[in-house]
Design an enzyme around this catalytic site. Structure first.
Site, short mmCIF file in Angstrom:
data_model
loop_
_atom_site.label_atom_id
_atom_site.label_comp_id
_atom_site.label_asym_id
_atom_site.label_seq_id
_atom_site.Cartn_x
_atom_site.Cartn_y
_atom_site.Cartn_z
N ILE A 26 -36.86 15.11 90.76
CA ILE A 26 -35.45 14.82 90.60
C ILE A 26 -35.32 13.76 89.52
CG2 ILE A 26 -33.32 14.05 91.71
CD1 ILE A 26 -34.51 16.67 92.89
N GLU A 27 -34.55 14.06 88.50
CA GLU A 27 -34.27 13.13 87.39
C GLU A 27 -32.83 12.67 87.55
OE1 GLU A 27 -34.23 13.29 82.50
OE2 GLU A 27 -34.90 15.03 83.63
N VAL A 28 -32.64 11.36 87.70
CA VAL A 28 -31.31 10.78 87.80
C VAL A 28 -31.06 10.10 86.46
CG1 VAL A 28 -29.85 9.09 88.97
CG2 VAL A 28 -31.48 10.47 90.29
#
Length: 138
Positions: free
Chosen positions: A131-133
């Protein structure tokens, strides 16, 4: 450009599907850690399903071994790599993730998003999906 080419273009992402080991654990993580809203809904075939809503998009959840048809050819937990945009500063995210005991795998780092430069943190959900925020620079 031919008229049919203009009409036959994708406009936006409505939803994507994650196959997960545990729907309750996934809903907990995405709601408590990422601020999405979990919602159970009745699909057109009458089955009850779970989704995670955010912005104008959603993530539908399939329980591993009980996926709904049609489905991905190789539906497995931990095979996704998703970039999510945020308006909150990454410094706030670092504190938030630390509070929730979520390890930051990488970041903040500069990347290129769909519309331009972004600054990103990388973490893993309970199924080890990446997951890339990201905070956009535009």
């Amino acid at each position: 450009m031919h008229q049919s080419e203009i009409q036959c273009r994708v406009r936006a992402l409505d939803h994507l599907v994650l196959t997960v080991a545990s729907i309750p654990e996934t809903v907990r993580f995405y709601t408590q850690v990422l601020g999405m809203r979990g919602e159970q809904f009745e699909a057109t075939d009458g089955t009850r399903r779970w989704s995670l809503l955010f912005g104008q998009s959603k993530i539908n959840l399939h329980q591993k071994g009980r996926e709904f048809d049609p489905k991905a050819a190789h539906a497995h937990p931990g095979t996704a790599d998703i970039c999510l945009l945020t308006d909150a500063p990454l410094e706030a995210w670092i504190v938030h993730l630390t509070t929730h005991q979520v390890e930051i795998e990488e970041g903040p780092v500069q990347r290129t998003g769909a519309r331009g430069p972004i600054t990103s943190l990388y973490l893993r959900d309970p199924d080890k999906n990446l997951i890339e925020v990201s905070v956009p620079a535009y």
